[in-house]
Design a protein around this motif. Structure first.
Motif, PDB file in Angstrom:
ATOM      1  N   ASN A 223     -17.803  -2.026  -7.197  1.00 16.81           N
ATOM      2  CA  ASN A 223     -17.241  -0.738  -6.765  1.00 16.81           C
ATOM      3  C   ASN A 223     -16.603  -0.861  -5.386  1.00 16.81           C
ATOM      4  N   ARG A 224     -17.238  -1.610  -4.499  1.00 20.36           N
ATOM      5  CA  ARG A 224     -16.694  -1.806  -3.150  1.00 20.36           C
ATOM      6  C   ARG A 224     -15.363  -2.546  -3.210  1.00 20.36           C
ATOM      7  N   VAL A 225     -15.320  -3.616  -4.016  1.00 19.69           N
ATOM      8  CA  VAL A 225     -14.098  -4.409  -4.116  1.00 19.69           C
ATOM      9  C   VAL A 225     -12.962  -3.583  -4.719  1.00 19.69           C
ATOM     10  N   LEU A 226     -13.246  -2.870  -5.799  1.00 24.26           N
ATOM     11  CA  LEU A 226     -12.205  -2.081  -6.450  1.00 24.26           C
ATOM     12  C   LEU A 226     -11.693  -0.980  -5.534  1.00 24.26           C
ATOM     13  N   GLU A 227     -12.577  -0.386  -4.742  1.00 27.68           N
ATOM     14  CA  GLU A 227     -12.163   0.657  -3.811  1.00 27.68           C
ATOM     15  C   GLU A 227     -11.183   0.101  -2.774  1.00 27.68           C
ATOM     16  N   VAL A 228     -11.510  -1.067  -2.225  1.00 29.93           N
ATOM     17  CA  VAL A 228     -10.632  -1.682  -1.224  1.00 29.93           C
ATOM     18  C   VAL A 228      -9.309  -2.105  -1.862  1.00 29.93           C
ATOM     19  N   GLU A 229      -9.384  -2.705  -3.058  1.00 24.66           N
ATOM     20  CA  GLU A 229      -8.149  -3.171  -3.694  1.00 24.66           C
ATOM     21  C   GLU A 229      -7.270  -2.011  -4.152  1.00 24.66           C
ATOM     22  N   LYS A 230      -7.864  -0.885  -4.498  1.00 23.92           N
ATOM     23  CA  LYS A 230      -7.068   0.292  -4.840  1.00 23.92           C
ATOM     24  C   LYS A 230      -6.275   0.767  -3.626  1.00 23.92           C
ATOM     25  N   ASP A 231      -6.928   0.832  -2.473  1.00 22.87           N
ATOM     26  CA  ASP A 231      -6.213   1.223  -1.254  1.00 22.87           C
ATOM     27  C   ASP A 231      -5.142   0.195  -0.910  1.00 22.87           C
ATOM     28  N   ARG A 232      -5.467  -1.074  -1.089  1.00 21.91           N
ATOM     29  CA  ARG A 232      -4.474  -2.114  -0.821  1.00 21.91           C
ATOM     30  C   ARG A 232      -3.220  -1.895  -1.661  1.00 21.91           C
ATOM     31  N   ALA A 233      -3.417  -1.607  -2.953  1.00 26.79           N
ATOM     32  CA  ALA A 233      -2.278  -1.364  -3.835  1.00 26.79           C
ATOM     33  C   ALA A 233      -1.486  -0.149  -3.382  1.00 26.79           C
ATOM     34  N   GLY A 234      -2.187   0.877  -2.893  1.00 24.75           N
ATOM     35  CA  GLY A 234      -1.503   2.074  -2.411  1.00 24.75           C
ATOM     36  C   GLY A 234      -0.673   1.796  -1.175  1.00 24.75           C
ATOM     37  N   PHE A 235      -1.233   1.039  -0.238  1.00 25.66           N
ATOM     38  CA  PHE A 235      -0.486   0.699   0.973  1.00 25.66           C
ATOM     39  C   PHE A 235       0.722  -0.184   0.636  1.00 25.66           C
ATOM     40  N   LYS A 236       0.543  -1.104  -0.298  1.00 26.53           N
ATOM     41  CA  LYS A 236       1.642  -1.978  -0.691  1.00 26.53           C
ATOM     42  C   LYS A 236       2.767  -1.167  -1.320  1.00 26.53           C
ATOM     43  N   ARG A 237       2.408  -0.223  -2.164  1.00 26.66           N
ATOM     44  CA  ARG A 237       3.421   0.609  -2.812  1.00 26.66           C
ATOM     45  C   ARG A 237       4.163   1.455  -1.783  1.00 26.66           C
ATOM     46  N   ALA A 238       3.411   2.003  -0.807  1.00 29.97           N
ATOM     47  CA  ALA A 238       4.044   2.826   0.229  1.00 29.97           C
ATOM     48  C   ALA A 238       5.017   1.996   1.065  1.00 29.97           C
ATOM     49  N   ALA A 239       4.618   0.773   1.398  1.00 26.08           N
ATOM     50  CA  ALA A 239       5.496  -0.096   2.183  1.00 26.08           C
ATOM     51  C   ALA A 239       6.763  -0.431   1.395  1.00 26.08           C
ATOM     52  N   LYS A 240       6.622  -0.662   0.102  1.00 26.96           N
ATOM     53  CA  LYS A 240       7.779  -0.973  -0.728  1.00 26.96           C
ATOM     54  C   LYS A 240       8.731   0.207  -0.789  1.00 26.96           C
TER      55      LYS A 240
ATOM     56  N   MET B  57       9.082   2.544   1.467  1.00 27.40           N
ATOM     57  CA  MET B  57       9.704   2.744   2.768  1.00 27.40           C
ATOM     58  C   MET B  57      10.806   1.726   3.021  1.00 27.40           C
ATOM     59  N   ARG B  58      10.627   0.516   2.524  1.00 28.56           N
ATOM     60  CA  ARG B  58      11.679  -0.486   2.688  1.00 28.56           C
ATOM     61  C   ARG B  58      12.950  -0.109   1.927  1.00 28.56           C
ATOM     62  N   SER B  59      12.790   0.703   0.884  1.00 27.73           N
ATOM     63  CA  SER B  59      13.964   1.155   0.116  1.00 27.73           C
ATOM     64  C   SER B  59      14.470   2.509   0.586  1.00 27.73           C
ATOM     65  N   GLY B  60      13.957   2.968   1.742  1.00 27.97           N
ATOM     66  CA  GLY B  60      14.447   4.211   2.336  1.00 27.97           C
ATOM     67  C   GLY B  60      13.741   5.466   1.882  1.00 27.97           C
ATOM     68  N   LYS B  61      12.649   5.345   1.148  1.00 27.82           N
ATOM     69  CA  LYS B  61      11.880   6.495   0.683  1.00 27.82           C
ATOM     70  C   LYS B  61      10.644   6.680   1.552  1.00 27.82           C
ATOM     71  N   GLY B  62       9.986   7.807   1.381  1.00 27.52           N
ATOM     72  CA  GLY B  62       8.730   8.043   2.062  1.00 27.52           C
ATOM     73  C   GLY B  62       7.559   7.561   1.230  1.00 27.52           C
ATOM     74  N   PRO B  63       6.364   7.457   1.818  1.00 22.65           N
ATOM     75  CA  PRO B  63       5.183   7.064   1.045  1.00 22.65           C
ATOM     76  C   PRO B  63       4.927   8.038  -0.095  1.00 22.65           C
TER      77      PRO B  63
ATOM     78  N   LYS C 113       5.929   6.333  10.416  1.00 21.03           N
ATOM     79  CA  LYS C 113       7.312   6.167   9.971  1.00 21.03           C
ATOM     80  C   LYS C 113       7.757   4.699  10.009  1.00 21.03           C
ATOM     81  N   ASP C 114       6.886   3.836  10.501  1.00 28.50           N
ATOM     82  CA  ASP C 114       7.199   2.412  10.621  1.00 28.50           C
ATOM     83  C   ASP C 114       6.603   1.673   9.426  1.00 28.50           C
ATOM     84  N   VAL C 115       7.434   0.943   8.692  1.00 26.62           N
ATOM     85  CA  VAL C 115       6.937   0.227   7.518  1.00 26.62           C
ATOM     86  C   VAL C 115       5.875  -0.798   7.913  1.00 26.62           C
ATOM     87  N   ALA C 116       5.946  -1.322   9.152  1.00 29.48           N
ATOM     88  CA  ALA C 116       4.956  -2.305   9.599  1.00 29.48           C
ATOM     89  C   ALA C 116       3.552  -1.716   9.617  1.00 29.48           C
ATOM     90  N   THR C 117       3.446  -0.410   9.833  1.00 25.87           N
ATOM     91  CA  THR C 117       2.133   0.242   9.809  1.00 25.87           C
ATOM     92  C   THR C 117       1.493   0.114   8.442  1.00 25.87           C
TER      93      THR C 117
END
Length: 492
Positions: free
Chosen positions: A85-102, A104-110, A124-128
């Protein structure tokens, strides 16, 4: 001996005048890419003060204690569920952050479901968002290192199982994996129907062949490949599982392309100086920095970030204290001369759940809180030796050892031979034309994994030398992977 590239610091080492952030910011030797500490994106200290990263420390300590308290199959099953459960929780957030960064790189918001960043950086910074993803990557590795500790324990700390089952690429993330549901169903069914414990390999870094291993209390552990559609099971995967099992139980070659890679039972007890590591970590937890020689031409340096912070050390004070402590330990260990050309380091820094051959920190005979600090890099242990001095130590034990690595501080390369140990058959010679005589002999070529183990596991010199002599006397052609007996008495 087996080969794994050690992580060494650039230049003469951590006491060469660099500040502590430069120590953290290093290139990862195992993958060849940058580590999570990418100075171009953020200051290395940002990772250590990130709320998610800090909050993981008590979680790791609690999980390690929970694992050590497991005495029944039911407790092991419950622990695995909690860790999953701990691993899946962290990896779910990781996937969410990765999707948001992607996005933003294409000019959209999270996207609206994106997890909330906790770094306090500009949203507003994709590096965040990339930084938050990297934090989650790191936390997932830390949790998997506890999964590695579970694997070592259920295999009874019998290293051959790890050596055999680690010989694949890392399988990647669990969250979103198509076959995860089938694997979980198999794990639950094994417990409910047969009272057996089934370990999910994806919860570990060290088990990379097969999907699960099952213990039924009667037969040897059984590794299985689980597929939603049984017809999709690849014969190559099944062959590797069979190779791993045969290597451990029948002495066959290890999985891979070389029939010469075999497990080798030293039939010797393992002896270590891990008490020196424990004492050094305790001293560093109070003093911030502690360095000491270790028998066998080694020096151990430990840094505890909590203690350094509590003492209010400036960067200048940190470097001066570190330089003084390290210089003294190197002198007392007899390895100060020629440091820039011949010394090699191994370190705990940013290494957790990267090298499948390393014993996980959660299995070291240390307090769970100390293990958590090592896993999270709030405590960092580095062990250093001198190649030529180490060769002389072996020569004093009657071995014909030569340090063959050229002078310099370049990184070790994959497969690079660092030492050769030769043994002639003095009782047999072969005449050659021209009145010459040839005396046959055996040469043992030492690569990284053997040196890494000698340093990081702090093997006693006598135990290490006896193991080398044992391998030489067996005259086993190929590449032996030696292992000691009684490791269940060493690790927790």
């Amino acid at each position: 001996m087996a080969e794994i590239i050690p992580r060494v610091f650039k230049g003469p080492g951590i006491a060469s005048g660099v500040d502590k952030t430069a120590v953290v910011n290093r290139r990862d030797r195992h993958t060849g890419g940058m580590s999570l500490f990418d100075a171009d994106a953020y200051d290395p200290d940002d990772m250590m003060v990130h709320p998610r990263h800090q909050a993981m420390q008590p979680v790791l300590a609690q999980l390690i204690q929970q694992l050590r308290d497991c005495e029944t199959v039911e407790a092991g099953v419950e622990f695995q569920r909690d860790l999953l459960n701990r691993v899946l929780e962290v990896e779910k957030d990781r996937a969410g952050f990765k999707r948001a960064a992607k996005r933003m790189r294409s000019g959209k918001g999270p996207h609206p479901e994106a997890p909330e960043p906790q770094s306090g950086r500009d949203l507003k910074d994709v590096a965040t968002w990339r930084f938050e993803q990297e934090v989650c990557d790191r936390l997932a590795r830390q949790l998997r290192s506890v999964g590695d500790a579970l694997a070592w324990r259920v295999f009874g700390f019998h290293r051959p199982f790890i050596l055999a089952l680690c010989r694949n690429d890392s399988p990647g993330l669990m969250y979103g994996k198509a076959g995860l549901r089938a694997e979980l169903d198999h794990v639950e069914r094994a417990f409910k129907e047969d009272g057996a414990f089934a370990l999910l390999h994806d919860l570990t870094n060290c088990l990379r062949i097969g999907d699960i291993t099952v213990w039924d209390g009667v037969h040897p552990p059984r590794t299985e490949e689980i597929k939603t559609n049984p017809n999709n099971t690849k014969s190559a995967q099944l062959r590797r599982i069979d190779q791993a099992r045969t290597a451990v139980l029948e002495g066959g070659p290890l999985p891979g392309g070389s029939a010469s890679e075999l497990l080798y039972d030293l039939d010797l007890p393992l002896r270590t100086h891990l008490n020196v590591l424990r004492d050094a970590l305790q001293r560093a937890a109070t003093e911030g920095i502690y360095a000491t020689p270790v028998p066998g031409s080694r020096a151990l340096f430990v840094i505890d970030q909590y203690a350094c912070t509590e003492q209010g050390m400036s960067s200048k004070q940190f470097n001066e204290h570190l330089q003084h402590a390290v210089d003294g330990a190197l002198q007392r260990a007899g390895i100060a001369a020629g440091r820039e050309n011949y010394n090699i380091h191994v370190t705990s820094l940013d290494s957790t759940a990267r090298d499948p051959l390393r014993v996980p920190w959660a299995n070291y005979p240390l307090h769970p809180v100390t293990c958590a600090r090592l896993i999270g890099d709030y405590a960092v242990a580095t062990v250093e030796t001198s190649g030529p001095v180490l060769a002389r130590l072996l020569q004093a034990s009657g071995l014909d050892a030569r340090w063959v690595r050229p002078p310099g501080n370049a990184d070790l390369q994959q497969g690079e031979v660092i030492m050769e140990i030769h043994q002639q058959e003095r009782l047999r010679s072969v005449p050659l034309p021209g009145g010459l005589t040839m005396t046959p002999g055996w040469t043992l070529q030492m690569r990284r994994s053997e040196l890494d183990r000698y340093l990081m596991e702090l093997l006693q010199p006598g135990s290490w030398v006896a193991g080398i002599k044992n391998v030489l006397s067996a005259r086993q052609a190929g590449r032996p992977w030696p292992h000691f007996r009684n490791e269940h008495e060493i690790w927790v």
